[in-house]
Design a protein around this motif. Structure first.
Motif, PDB file in Angstrom:
ATOM      1  N   ALA A  80      52.917  37.555  28.530  1.00 15.06           N
ATOM      2  CA  ALA A  80      51.539  37.519  29.051  1.00 15.06           C
ATOM      3  C   ALA A  80      51.528  37.135  30.525  1.00 15.06           C
ATOM      4  CB  ALA A  80      50.695  36.537  28.246  1.00 15.06           C
ATOM      5  N   GLY A  81      50.483  37.555  31.219  1.00 20.74           N
ATOM      6  CA  GLY A  81      50.364  37.228  32.629  1.00 20.74           C
ATOM      7  C   GLY A  81      48.919  37.227  33.091  1.00 20.74           C
ATOM      8  N   GLU A  82      48.724  36.926  34.381  1.00 19.68           N
ATOM      9  CA  GLU A  82      47.392  36.899  34.985  1.00 19.68           C
ATOM     10  C   GLU A  82      47.431  37.632  36.316  1.00 19.68           C
ATOM     11  OE1 GLU A  82      45.643  33.099  35.534  1.00 19.68           O
ATOM     12  OE2 GLU A  82      45.240  32.773  33.395  1.00 19.68           O
ATOM     13  N   ALA A  83      46.254  38.130  36.704  1.00 22.43           N
ATOM     14  CA  ALA A  83      46.119  38.786  38.007  1.00 22.43           C
ATOM     15  C   ALA A  83      44.672  38.651  38.457  1.00 22.43           C
ATOM     16  CB  ALA A  83      46.539  40.248  37.911  1.00 22.43           C
ATOM     17  N   ARG A  84      44.371  39.153  39.650  1.00 22.23           N
ATOM     18  CA  ARG A  84      43.008  39.142  40.186  1.00 22.23           C
ATOM     19  C   ARG A  84      42.497  40.573  40.311  1.00 22.23           C
ATOM     20  NH1 ARG A  84      43.414  34.577  39.080  1.00 22.23           N
ATOM     21  NH2 ARG A  84      43.033  32.711  40.333  1.00 22.23           N
ATOM     22  N   PHE A  85      41.193  40.724  40.137  1.00 19.57           N
ATOM     23  CA  PHE A  85      40.540  42.026  40.277  1.00 19.57           C
ATOM     24  C   PHE A  85      39.221  41.795  40.986  1.00 19.57           C
ATOM     25  CE2 PHE A  85      37.679  45.377  38.574  1.00 19.57           C
ATOM     26  CZ  PHE A  85      38.368  46.490  39.034  1.00 19.57           C
ATOM     27  N   GLU A  86      38.937  42.610  41.998  1.00 17.08           N
ATOM     28  CA  GLU A  86      37.716  42.407  42.778  1.00 17.08           C
ATOM     29  C   GLU A  86      36.953  43.717  42.907  1.00 17.08           C
ATOM     30  OE1 GLU A  86      36.193  40.275  46.924  1.00 17.08           O
ATOM     31  OE2 GLU A  86      38.297  40.187  46.306  1.00 17.08           O
ATOM     32  N   LEU A  87      35.637  43.626  42.697  1.00 22.15           N
ATOM     33  CA  LEU A  87      34.743  44.763  42.887  1.00 22.15           C
ATOM     34  C   LEU A  87      33.810  44.455  44.034  1.00 22.15           C
ATOM     35  CD1 LEU A  87      33.613  45.950  39.324  1.00 22.15           C
ATOM     36  CD2 LEU A  87      35.110  47.131  40.929  1.00 22.15           C
ATOM     37  N   ALA A  88      33.693  45.384  44.969  1.00 21.62           N
ATOM     38  CA  ALA A  88      32.784  45.200  46.099  1.00 21.62           C
ATOM     39  C   ALA A  88      31.366  45.535  45.669  1.00 21.62           C
ATOM     40  CB  ALA A  88      33.204  46.096  47.258  1.00 21.62           C
ATOM     41  N   ASP A  89      30.408  44.757  46.175  1.00 21.07           N
ATOM     42  CA  ASP A  89      28.993  45.064  45.978  1.00 21.07           C
ATOM     43  C   ASP A  89      28.217  44.576  47.190  1.00 21.07           C
ATOM     44  OD1 ASP A  89      28.798  42.344  45.728  1.00 21.07           O
ATOM     45  OD2 ASP A  89      27.988  42.339  43.685  1.00 21.07           O
ATOM     46  N   SER A  90      26.903  44.766  47.151  1.00 20.80           N
ATOM     47  CA  SER A  90      26.074  44.421  48.307  1.00 20.80           C
ATOM     48  C   SER A  90      26.051  42.931  48.592  1.00 20.80           C
ATOM     49  CB  SER A  90      24.633  44.920  48.081  1.00 20.80           C
ATOM     50  OG  SER A  90      24.090  44.349  46.904  1.00 20.80           O
ATOM     51  N   ALA A  91      26.378  42.105  47.588  1.00 19.00           N
ATOM     52  CA  ALA A  91      26.346  40.650  47.765  1.00 19.00           C
ATOM     53  C   ALA A  91      27.671  40.099  48.280  1.00 19.00           C
ATOM     54  CB  ALA A  91      25.971  39.963  46.447  1.00 19.00           C
ATOM     55  N   GLY A  92      28.651  40.989  48.488  1.00 26.24           N
ATOM     56  CA  GLY A  92      29.901  40.516  49.044  1.00 26.24           C
ATOM     57  C   GLY A  92      31.091  40.603  48.124  1.00 26.24           C
ATOM     58  N   GLY A  93      30.905  41.053  46.887  1.00 25.98           N
ATOM     59  CA  GLY A  93      32.045  41.244  45.998  1.00 25.98           C
ATOM     60  C   GLY A  93      32.039  40.301  44.810  1.00 25.98           C
ATOM     61  N   ILE A  94      32.547  40.808  43.685  1.00 29.15           N
ATOM     62  CA  ILE A  94      32.693  40.011  42.466  1.00 29.15           C
ATOM     63  C   ILE A  94      34.174  39.886  42.186  1.00 29.15           C
ATOM     64  CG2 ILE A  94      32.056  39.787  40.030  1.00 29.15           C
ATOM     65  CD1 ILE A  94      29.820  41.819  40.563  1.00 29.15           C
ATOM     66  N   GLN A  95      34.657  38.689  41.975  1.00 31.21           N
ATOM     67  CA  GLN A  95      36.080  38.463  41.741  1.00 31.21           C
ATOM     68  C   GLN A  95      36.303  38.026  40.300  1.00 31.21           C
ATOM     69  OE1 GLN A  95      38.598  35.203  43.680  1.00 31.21           O
ATOM     70  NE2 GLN A  95      39.159  36.997  44.868  1.00 31.21           N
ATOM     71  N   PHE A  96      37.318  38.644  39.672  1.00 35.26           N
ATOM     72  CA  PHE A  96      37.646  38.342  38.277  1.00 35.26           C
ATOM     73  C   PHE A  96      39.073  37.824  38.185  1.00 35.26           C
ATOM     74  CE2 PHE A  96      34.413  41.612  38.080  1.00 35.26           C
ATOM     75  CZ  PHE A  96      33.590  41.202  37.042  1.00 35.26           C
ATOM     76  N   ARG A  97      39.271  36.902  37.263  1.00 32.94           N
ATOM     77  CA  ARG A  97      40.623  36.549  36.819  1.00 32.94           C
ATOM     78  C   ARG A  97      40.895  37.391  35.576  1.00 32.94           C
ATOM     79  NH1 ARG A  97      40.231  31.243  36.196  1.00 32.94           N
ATOM     80  NH2 ARG A  97      39.570  31.388  34.024  1.00 32.94           N
ATOM     81  N   VAL A  98      41.994  38.118  35.576  1.00 27.40           N
ATOM     82  CA  VAL A  98      42.315  39.010  34.470  1.00 27.40           C
ATOM     83  C   VAL A  98      43.488  38.432  33.682  1.00 27.40           C
ATOM     84  CG1 VAL A  98      42.906  41.360  33.781  1.00 27.40           C
ATOM     85  CG2 VAL A  98      41.567  40.971  35.861  1.00 27.40           C
ATOM     86  N   ARG A  99      43.219  38.113  32.441  1.00 25.24           N
ATOM     87  CA  ARG A  99      44.268  37.635  31.540  1.00 25.24           C
ATOM     88  C   ARG A  99      44.844  38.836  30.799  1.00 25.24           C
ATOM     89  NH1 ARG A  99      48.116  33.866  30.647  1.00 25.24           N
ATOM     90  NH2 ARG A  99      48.572  33.635  28.422  1.00 25.24           N
ATOM     91  N   ILE A 100      46.179  39.030  30.896  1.00 23.51           N
ATOM     92  CA  ILE A 100      46.842  40.178  30.282  1.00 23.51           C
ATOM     93  C   ILE A 100      47.667  39.671  29.100  1.00 23.51           C
ATOM     94  CG2 ILE A 100      48.326  42.174  30.693  1.00 23.51           C
ATOM     95  CD1 ILE A 100      47.867  41.675  33.735  1.00 23.51           C
ATOM     96  N   SER A 101      47.248  40.043  27.895  1.00 27.26           N
ATOM     97  CA  SER A 101      47.906  39.572  26.671  1.00 27.26           C
ATOM     98  C   SER A 101      48.622  40.736  25.987  1.00 27.26           C
ATOM     99  CB  SER A 101      46.885  38.967  25.705  1.00 27.26           C
ATOM    100  OG  SER A 101      46.172  37.918  26.328  1.00 27.26           O
TER     101      SER A 101
END
Length: 362
Positions: A68-89
């Motif tokens: 298992a591992g973790e990574a980051r994922f970011e989506l741009a939007d008008s408010a400046g972006g949404i950042q996610f922590r992605v848990r990979i199982s």
């Protein structure tokens, strides 16, 4: 677990989830994932959907190694972006798997929105930087005067008295800043706890006017209280009753009235008006509104949305010269929020400003 069972479990999770098979195809999604990434993603390659090298590399490593591992994922939007922590199982297939076969592991991706954590960290950094800046100036001045008094001005009585007076002013300024920081911290800590006491807002304003009148008269100002449609406090039928914390309400209107006197200028009257009206938008039902009105120079429209930010000043030099810490309206905003009220600011250059506070009537 069968594919249908896995899909059922995923749909019960409020955060986005993706099931990716050993060939890299998205086999199942939940509603949150489809809302985030689009309805088209089912059956597509994860590389075509996610497209961020850091995340893609981590997925590839997990599928190859089965860890298992973790990574980051970011989506741009008008408010400046949404950042996610992605848990990979890793999802072991039924019957186990021969790790020497070279086949890739099926995996489950779980996205957790951590944007608020990033924003909180940015706020913390900005806050520390602002506080450091606000304290550095008076501390530098005090240290400089101490050095001068120990050296060139050691025997100069006039210089000593002048420097000590300035040092006292700077020390008082630092004391006000620390007091406001402590006050802001207390207000923020209690912001989610709505007050339960019944307070007569008219009586609170009577106390505010009495406290501010000497300072107003010293500068040739007047402070008057107008009660539009409200009887005097001794009339039980028409008192301005709200659920509130009396001390905090005093703090709100002392701050707004003091600002009106400071920035309105000498020989300019300040009016505090209290009235009852029907609420609108998110504040339904009868409300008690208090307007604090000055006749000063007014505020440019571009500054109004930022006035309640910590340390934000329209005129930094003038505010500091008047003893302002840049925290007063931030404290007001949090107290008003705790009382489930609204703060509105209207101003026109050359015609003064009106700070209005609206509270639900008890």
């Amino acid at each position: 677990m069968t594919e249908s069972q896995l899909t059922t479990v995923m749909e019960a999770v409020p955060e986005p989830m993706l099931h990716i098979d050993g060939q890299g195809t998205i086999q199942a999604t939940n509603a949150a994932a489809r809302a985030l990434l689009g309805e088209w993603i089912l059956g597509r390659s994860y590389a075509a959907v996610l497209r961020q090298p850091g995340l893609l590399g981590r997925i590839e490593a997990v599928q190859a190694e089965g860890q298992a591992g973790e990574a980051r994922f970011e989506l741009a939007d008008s408010a400046g972006g949404i950042q996610f922590r992605v848990r990979i199982s890793v999802l072991p297939e039924q019957g186990g798997r021969d790790r020497t076969s070279g086949a890739r592991w099926p995996i489950l991706l779980h996205f957790t929105d951590i944007t608020h954590l990033r924003e909180a960290e940015e706020m913390r950094r900005d806050f520390v930087a602002n506080v450091s800046h606000e304290l550095r100036t008076p501390l530098t001045a005090v240290l400089g005067f101490i050095e001068t008094l120990r050296g060139p001005a050691k025997e100069d009585a006039a210089a000593r008295d002048r420097f000590l007076s300035i040092m006292e002013d700077e020390a008082r300024r630092m004391n006000r800043l620390v007091s406001d920081l402590l006050s802001l911290s207390r207000v923020e800590a209690a912001e989610r706890m709505r007050p339960s006491d019944i307070v007569d807002l008219g009586a609170v304003l009577d106390g505010v006017i009495a406290a501010m009148r000497p300072a107003a008269e010293e500068n040739g100002n007047t402070v008057e209280l107008l009660r539009d449609g409200l009887a005097r406090p001794d009339d039980d039928r028409l008192r301005a009753l709200i659920h509130g914390d009396r001390d905090q309400l005093m703090q709100v209107f002392l701050n707004l009235t003091e600002n009106a006197l400071k920035y309105g200028g000498p020989n300019k009257p300040v009016t505090v008006r209290i009235l009852r009206e029907e609420g609108s938008a998110s504040l339904k039902g009868p409300v008690i509104r208090v307007d604090v009105i000055d006749r000063g120079d007014g505020i440019d429209a571009q500054h109004i949305p930022r006035l309640t930010e910590r340390f934000y000043r329209v005129d930094t030099h003038r505010s500091r010269a008047m003893g302002g810490t840049g925290l007063g309206l931030a404290i007001v905003k949090h107290i008003v929020n705790r009382h489930r009220g609204r703060l509105r600011i209207a101003s026109e250059k050359g015609r003064g400003s009106t700070f209005s506070v609206l509270f639900p009537e008890a």
